[in-house]
Design a protein around this motif. Structure first.
Motif, PDB file in Angstrom:
ATOM      1  N   ASP A 297       0.825  -1.210   0.000  1.00 17.77           N
ATOM      2  CA  ASP A 297       0.000   0.000   0.000  1.00 17.77           C
ATOM      3  C   ASP A 297       0.859   1.260   0.000  1.00 17.77           C
ATOM      4  O   ASP A 297       0.597   2.212  -0.747  1.00 17.77           O
ATOM      5  N   ILE A 298       1.890   1.279   0.839  1.00 12.49           N
ATOM      6  CA  ILE A 298       2.758   2.457   0.917  1.00 12.49           C
ATOM      7  C   ILE A 298       3.539   2.636  -0.381  1.00 12.49           C
ATOM      8  O   ILE A 298       3.647   3.745  -0.917  1.00 12.49           O
ATOM      9  N   LEU A 299       4.061   1.535  -0.920  1.00 18.70           N
ATOM     10  CA  LEU A 299       4.841   1.616  -2.146  1.00 18.70           C
ATOM     11  C   LEU A 299       3.975   2.066  -3.320  1.00 18.70           C
ATOM     12  O   LEU A 299       4.423   2.875  -4.159  1.00 18.70           O
ATOM     13  N   ALA A 300       2.740   1.582  -3.391  1.00 15.80           N
ATOM     14  CA  ALA A 300       1.844   1.998  -4.473  1.00 15.80           C
ATOM     15  C   ALA A 300       1.583   3.499  -4.410  1.00 15.80           C
ATOM     16  O   ALA A 300       1.634   4.193  -5.440  1.00 15.80           O
ATOM     17  N   GLN A 301       1.306   4.002  -3.220  1.00 12.66           N
ATOM     18  CA  GLN A 301       1.048   5.440  -3.060  1.00 12.66           C
ATOM     19  C   GLN A 301       2.242   6.271  -3.505  1.00 12.66           C
ATOM     20  O   GLN A 301       2.100   7.270  -4.222  1.00 12.66           O
ATOM     21  N   ILE A 302       3.425   5.860  -3.093  1.00 10.05           N
ATOM     22  CA  ILE A 302       4.640   6.615  -3.431  1.00 10.05           C
ATOM     23  C   ILE A 302       4.902   6.543  -4.930  1.00 10.05           C
ATOM     24  O   ILE A 302       5.166   7.574  -5.572  1.00 10.05           O
ATOM     25  N   PHE A 303       4.825   5.349  -5.511  1.00  8.35           N
ATOM     26  CA  PHE A 303       5.104   5.192  -6.933  1.00  8.35           C
ATOM     27  C   PHE A 303       4.135   6.016  -7.784  1.00  8.35           C
ATOM     28  O   PHE A 303       4.544   6.730  -8.709  1.00  8.35           O
ATOM     29  N   LEU A 304       2.844   5.928  -7.483  1.00  8.40           N
ATOM     30  CA  LEU A 304       1.844   6.654  -8.276  1.00  8.40           C
ATOM     31  C   LEU A 304       2.017   8.143  -8.121  1.00  8.40           C
ATOM     32  O   LEU A 304       1.831   8.904  -9.089  1.00  8.40           O
ATOM     33  N   LYS A 305       2.394   8.609  -6.954  1.00 15.30           N
ATOM     34  CA  LYS A 305       2.623  10.045  -6.754  1.00 15.30           C
ATOM     35  C   LYS A 305       3.818  10.501  -7.591  1.00 15.30           C
ATOM     36  O   LYS A 305       3.772  11.546  -8.235  1.00 15.30           O
ATOM     37  N   LYS A 306       4.889   9.725  -7.575  1.00 10.68           N
ATOM     38  CA  LYS A 306       6.075  10.099  -8.356  1.00 10.68           C
ATOM     39  C   LYS A 306       5.787  10.060  -9.852  1.00 10.68           C
ATOM     40  O   LYS A 306       6.404  10.792 -10.632  1.00 10.68           O
TER      41      LYS A 306
END
Length: 235
Positions: A222-231
């Motif tokens: 969940d955390i990695l998805a949020q960070i990746f999509l934001k970047k």
């Protein structure tokens, strides 16, 4: 015209590597059809998506990239059969790596033409996303010059070696990405002793080993998805 930058996130759970590759190839074909106007509706979103972000784990398997060397597999295939570890030759970049339960594998199938057309930038984005996610768990990590992936630098007080925690191997065709990254979360590390991981003779570690506790793969996802999509400028 504003580009549709919607990315569909899917959790595939524990899935055989060959099955996950077939899913990637299906989504890749969907993306190609969209680029050529042959498909306009996605069965999940009811609109043409810019990509898919697939999270999963695999049963024990070694995968060897198209430029990898079989010399980096340090046991024979008879031994692998006894250990019930599969070996696949795959069409991604990179050398040999291991996947197993407890390791988070992420496959972005993304049309980079809707974001940027720079493969090196995409690789650095993957690395930066993992580095930021690990910082959330108080694990300091970094890149190493000339090497793809995410690493923990040697600590003179306790850790005498640089350790790799995340491997990255991708394929980009028609600016659509396949394959991705493998992050060691709670997986066993012993299988890495039977290979030269990614062709680089360095130590391997995991989040569990560094923190000395079990880490929820779903929390990491969940955390990695949020960070990746934001970047990627999707959120």
């Amino acid at each position: 015209m504003v580009q549709n930058r919607a990315i569909i996130v899917k959790h595939l759970g524990l899935i055989d590597y060959k099955e996950s590759l077939a899913i990637q190839e299906t989504y890749y074909k969907t993306m190609v059809d969209q680029k050529h106007g042959r498909a306009t509706v996605d069965q999940f979103s009811q609109s043409a998506a810019s990509g898919y972000l697939l999270f999963c784990e695999h049963p024990p398997v070694y995968t060897l990239g198209r430029r990898g060397s079989m010399n980096h597999l340090l046991v024979d295939e008879a031994t692998l059969a006894i250990q019930d570890i599969t070996l696949y030759h795959v069409n991604r970049g990179g050398d040999i790596t291991y996947h197993g339960p407890g390791q988070l594998v992420v496959y972005p199938i993304i049309d980079l033409e809707k974001f940027f057309t720079d493969i090196h930038r995409y690789l650095r984005l993957l690395e930066a996303s993992v580095i930021e996610m690990l910082a959330h768990f108080n694990i300091p990590s970094t890149r190493l010059p000339g090497l793809t992936g995410v690493w923990l630098k040697a600590n003179k007080n306790s850790k005498p070696f640089d350790r790799k925690i995340c491997s990255i191997g991708i394929r980009v065709s028609r600016w659509i990405t396949m394959h991705g990254l493998a992050l060691n979360v709670n997986n066993e590390l012993a299988p890495f002793d039977q290979i030269v991981p990614c062709g680089i003779p360095k130590a391997v570690t995991s989040m569990q080993q560094e923190l000395n506790k079990f880490i929820s793969i779903m929390d990491v996802s969940d955390i990695l998805a949020q960070i990746f999509l934001k970047k990627l400028n999707c959120v």
